[in-house]
Design an enzyme around this catalytic site. Structure first.
Site, PDB file in Angstrom:
ATOM      1  N   LYS A 127       0.881  -1.183   0.000  1.00 60.39           N
ATOM      2  CA  LYS A 127       0.000   0.000   0.000  1.00 60.39           C
ATOM      3  C   LYS A 127       0.906   1.218   0.000  1.00 60.39           C
ATOM      4  O   LYS A 127       2.042   1.147   0.469  1.00 60.39           O
ATOM      5  CB  LYS A 127      -0.880   0.005   1.254  1.00 60.39           C
ATOM      6  CG  LYS A 127      -2.091   0.902   1.146  1.00 60.39           C
ATOM      7  CD  LYS A 127      -3.259   0.200   0.478  1.00 60.39           C
ATOM      8  CE  LYS A 127      -4.390   1.178   0.178  1.00 60.39           C
ATOM      9  NZ  LYS A 127      -5.596   0.469  -0.306  1.00 60.39           N
ATOM     10  N   ASP A 167      -6.912   4.272  -4.700  1.00 58.66           N
ATOM     11  CA  ASP A 167      -7.601   4.174  -3.402  1.00 58.66           C
ATOM     12  C   ASP A 167      -8.207   5.569  -3.189  1.00 58.66           C
ATOM     13  O   ASP A 167      -8.401   6.298  -4.172  1.00 58.66           O
ATOM     14  CB  ASP A 167      -6.623   3.778  -2.286  1.00 58.66           C
ATOM     15  CG  ASP A 167      -7.321   3.440  -0.970  1.00 58.66           C
ATOM     16  OD1 ASP A 167      -7.930   2.366  -0.871  1.00 58.66           O
ATOM     17  OD2 ASP A 167      -7.281   4.257  -0.017  1.00 58.66           O
TER      18      ASP A 167
HETATM   19  P1  NDP Z   1     -12.815   7.863  -3.176  1.00 59.20           P
HETATM   20  O1  NDP Z   1     -11.730   8.848  -2.980  1.00 59.20           O
HETATM   21  O2  NDP Z   1     -13.341   7.625  -4.549  1.00 59.20           O
HETATM   22  O3  NDP Z   1     -14.063   8.211  -2.247  1.00 59.20           O
HETATM   23  C1  NDP Z   1     -13.928   8.295  -0.874  1.00 59.20           C
HETATM   24  C2  NDP Z   1     -15.247   8.762  -0.274  1.00 59.20           C
HETATM   25  O4  NDP Z   1     -15.198   8.657   1.143  1.00 59.20           O
HETATM   26  C3  NDP Z   1     -15.545  10.218  -0.577  1.00 59.20           C
HETATM   27  O5  NDP Z   1     -16.920  10.414  -0.615  1.00 59.20           O
HETATM   28  C4  NDP Z   1     -14.904  10.917   0.617  1.00 59.20           C
HETATM   29  O6  NDP Z   1     -15.436  12.192   0.889  1.00 59.20           O
HETATM   30  C5  NDP Z   1     -15.237   9.964   1.733  1.00 59.20           C
HETATM   31  N1  NDP Z   1     -14.188  10.067   2.766  1.00 59.20           N
HETATM   32  C6  NDP Z   1     -12.870   9.811   2.624  1.00 59.20           C
HETATM   33  N2  NDP Z   1     -12.211  10.054   3.767  1.00 59.20           N
HETATM   34  C7  NDP Z   1     -13.145  10.481   4.632  1.00 59.20           C
HETATM   35  C8  NDP Z   1     -13.091  10.882   5.990  1.00 59.20           C
HETATM   36  N3  NDP Z   1     -11.930  10.886   6.658  1.00 59.20           N
HETATM   37  N4  NDP Z   1     -14.255  11.240   6.565  1.00 59.20           N
HETATM   38  C9  NDP Z   1     -15.428  11.228   5.882  1.00 59.20           C
HETATM   39  N5  NDP Z   1     -15.537  10.862   4.595  1.00 59.20           N
HETATM   40  C10 NDP Z   1     -14.414  10.492   3.998  1.00 59.20           C
HETATM   41  O7  NDP Z   1     -12.257   6.493  -2.538  1.00 59.20           O
HETATM   42  P2  NDP Z   1     -12.776   5.001  -2.748  1.00 59.20           P
HETATM   43  O8  NDP Z   1     -14.233   4.985  -2.992  1.00 59.20           O
HETATM   44  O9  NDP Z   1     -11.870   4.360  -3.722  1.00 59.20           O
HETATM   45  O10 NDP Z   1     -12.437   4.354  -1.331  1.00 59.20           O
HETATM   46  C11 NDP Z   1     -13.393   4.291  -0.255  1.00 59.20           C
HETATM   47  C12 NDP Z   1     -12.986   3.205   0.723  1.00 59.20           C
HETATM   48  O11 NDP Z   1     -12.929   1.929   0.027  1.00 59.20           O
HETATM   49  C13 NDP Z   1     -11.609   3.372   1.358  1.00 59.20           C
HETATM   50  O12 NDP Z   1     -11.645   2.836   2.674  1.00 59.20           O
HETATM   51  C14 NDP Z   1     -10.718   2.481   0.489  1.00 59.20           C
HETATM   52  O13 NDP Z   1      -9.551   2.063   1.171  1.00 59.20           O
HETATM   53  C15 NDP Z   1     -11.663   1.322   0.232  1.00 59.20           C
HETATM   54  N6  NDP Z   1     -11.331   0.496  -0.909  1.00 59.20           N
HETATM   55  C16 NDP Z   1     -11.237   1.027  -2.173  1.00 59.20           C
HETATM   56  C17 NDP Z   1     -10.927   0.214  -3.230  1.00 59.20           C
HETATM   57  C18 NDP Z   1     -10.923   0.718  -4.633  1.00 59.20           C
HETATM   58  O14 NDP Z   1     -10.848  -0.108  -5.550  1.00 59.20           O
HETATM   59  N7  NDP Z   1     -11.041   2.009  -4.880  1.00 59.20           N
HETATM   60  C19 NDP Z   1     -10.618  -1.212  -3.046  1.00 59.20           C
HETATM   61  C20 NDP Z   1     -10.839  -1.697  -1.700  1.00 59.20           C
HETATM   62  C21 NDP Z   1     -11.155  -0.849  -0.687  1.00 59.20           C
HETATM   63  P3  NDP Z   1     -14.602  13.527   0.504  1.00 59.20           P
HETATM   64  O15 NDP Z   1     -14.652  13.594  -0.984  1.00 59.20           O
HETATM   65  O16 NDP Z   1     -15.298  14.637   1.189  1.00 59.20           O
HETATM   66  O17 NDP Z   1     -13.200  13.311   1.011  1.00 59.20           O
END
Ligand code: NDP
Length: 454
Positions: A127, A167
């Site tokens: 990671k 991510d």
């Molecule tokens: P994105 O950046 O596309 O979206 C993240 C979302 O979560 C946004 O809506 C963001 O809001 C919100 N968010 C992030 N950090 C915070 C925080 N500290 N507090 C509140 N809201 C938050 O990321 P992903 O959708 O790719 O990832 C989401 C989760 O899924 C993570 O935990 C990631 O590790 C996990 N994941 C992702 C994978 C992938 O293929 N993308 C694979 C496996 C797991 P804002 O825009 O306001 O920051």
């Protein structure tokens, strides 16, 4: 009460890795699951497999200097954690978010080792990322940052060494800039990153894979009770990649999604987020890079609730529903949220995000016997299709959408079965946390045993 064995390991982990609470949390959960395995298999204990898995094979930390649009020099910190390569090249995403630090990336890299093993594909765990915040930055600033980041990272990665992906904060745009810089510096076109664009080596279904996979996993859990997602009301958090495609697949399977969020707050749409509304959210988030509160300007029947830091719970998890799909970030469901979910009738939790539930929340879910799919298993679809992207790159061939989706679906079914079988075998039936940790561990542990003390 933790046993003496767990306490001893955790004391060492905390002493060696101070101020990394998320890493401690992720290790603790796995160690608790593996105690029963190590009792049955003293050979792993003698070979110190667990102690070795906890220690990253390599940690890379570097300076990322870049220039913003005003001509000011900005300095961020870059990381890559190469956690374990016993069953394949390091594989895992890059996160760009101001909260990124060594402990958070180590927790994610550690979880990735078990997750990747569960997919049955030959991928080790890694990671990386940076404390860079893409929010509010121009495309040119994001490009200059990505180029500066790759100017150091390139020497540590490669298609047979370490293959990063996206991510939080790293989507198609960022992967494009990172790949462009790698290709230029190395003068080679190769599958060194996954999540690439479709006309330059990407795989169909990769953007959808994590969200679709989390929903497939929920369907498998429901099937153990003879049920399906048809007609189920679902809470989804986040509004990024995982949340969007989770919502899409829930709609495909006849469910109803009533919430989405971002770091500013959440929207509640009692009527349900249909396909047209989801298309609006995708445009808002992926193209306009706007905030979820703008949803209520377009759909005034929905309600936006801003984040209130004085509250010790998240009201998103306090609505009547059947299923919850946390898809934002770590520790977004605390003990109180977990209790609220249970009080509101939720009995399926499938984690799209990594480690979104705190340990007291996890314990509550397990105690109550709900269908609780931990992120390691439930969100493994993303990295699984990344593995399929690597396979297609090696063959210089692209599968159709149906082919990749079928493979993803089958992989999620297999992961579900592995968790169920491992939990049964070690006397903890229905416990997907133990099941995922044990099944993920065994394959890596056996590979490490075969390969000697390295
Ligand atoms: P994105 O950046 O596309 O979206 C993240 C979302 O979560 C946004 O809506 C963001 O809001 C919100 N968010 C992030 N950090 C915070 C925080 N500290 N507090 C509140 N809201 C938050 O990321 P992903 O959708 O790719 O990832 C989401 C989760 O899924 C993570 O935990 C990631 O590790 C996990 N994941 C992702 C994978 C992938 O293929 N993308 C694979 C496996 C797991 P804002 O825009 O306001 O920051």
């Amino acid at each position: 009460m933790a046993s003496e064995f767990v306490e001893k390991i955790m004391a060492d982990v905390k002493a060696k890795n101070p101020a990394q609470p998320e890493f401690h949390q992720a290790v603790m959960e796995v160690v608790e699951s593996l105690e029963i395995v190590l009792e049955k298999h003293p050979e792993y204990r003698n070979a110190k497999i667990l102690e070795r898995i906890i220690e990253p094979e390599r940690v890379i930390m570097f300076r990322v200097p870049w220039m913003d649009d005003q001509g000011n020099i900005q300095i961020n910190r870059g990381f890559r954690i190469e956690m374990n390569s016993a069953i394949g090249p390091y594989k895992g995403g890059l996160r760009f978010h101001p909260s990124v630090n060594l402990g958070i990336l180590k927790f994610l890299a550690f979880e990735q080792v078990f997750k990747n093993s569960l997919t049955t594909l030959p991928m080790g765990g890694g990671k990386g990322g940076s404390d860079f915040d893409p929010k509010g930055k121009s495309d040119n600033e994001v490009m200059r940052f990505c180029q500066a980041f790759m100017s150091e990272l390139f020497r540590h990665i490669g298609p047979n060494t370490d293959v990063p992906a996206g991510d939080i904060g790293v989507g198609g745009r960022e992967i494009g800039f990172l790949f462009g810089q790698y290709r230029k510096i190395r003068n080679e076109f190769t599958g060194v990153l996954t999540g690439k664009g479709l006309n330059w080596g990407g795989s169909l279904i990769r953007p959808e894979a994590t969200g679709y996979g989390a929903v497939y996993f929920a369907s498998e859990m429901l099937a153990t009770r003879g049920e399906s997602l048809e007609g189920k009301t679902c809470l989804v958090s986040g509004s990024g990649n995982v949340a969007q495609y989770t919502t899409e697949k829930i709609l495909d399977l006849g469910g109803k999604v009533i919430t989405l969020s971002d770091s500013g707050g959440y929207i509640y749409d009692e009527e349900g987020i249909d396909r047209e509304k989801l298309a609006f959210v995708m445009e808002l988030k992926n193209v306009k890079r706007g905030r979820i509160k703008e949803y209520v300007d377009k759909y005034p029947n929905a309600v936006f609730t801003p984040v209130d830091p004085s509250k010790d719970y998240n009201p998103l998890w306090d609505h009547k529903a059947d299923c919850a799909f946390p898809s934002a970030t770590q520790n977004e469901i605390n003990g109180k949220d977990a209790q609220n979910l249970l009080n509101n009738g939720v009995y399926v939790v499938s984690e799209g995000a990594n480690m979104p539930t705190t340990p007291d929340g996890v314990n509550l879910f397990i105690e109550k016997g709900i269908l609780y799919g931990p992120g390691k298993a439930a969100n493994a679809g993303g990295v699984a299709v990344s593995g399929l992207e690597m396979a297609q790159n090696s063959m210089r061939y692209a599968w159709t959408r149906e082919e990749v989706d079928n493979r993803l679906h089958q992989i999620m079914k297999n992961i579900h079965k592995s968790c169920v079988d491992a939990a049964d075998r070690f006397g903890v039936p229905g416990n997907y946390v133990h099941g995922a940790n044990i099944a993920g561990f065994l394959k890596v542990a056996d590979a490490m045993m075969d390969q000697g003390i390295v």
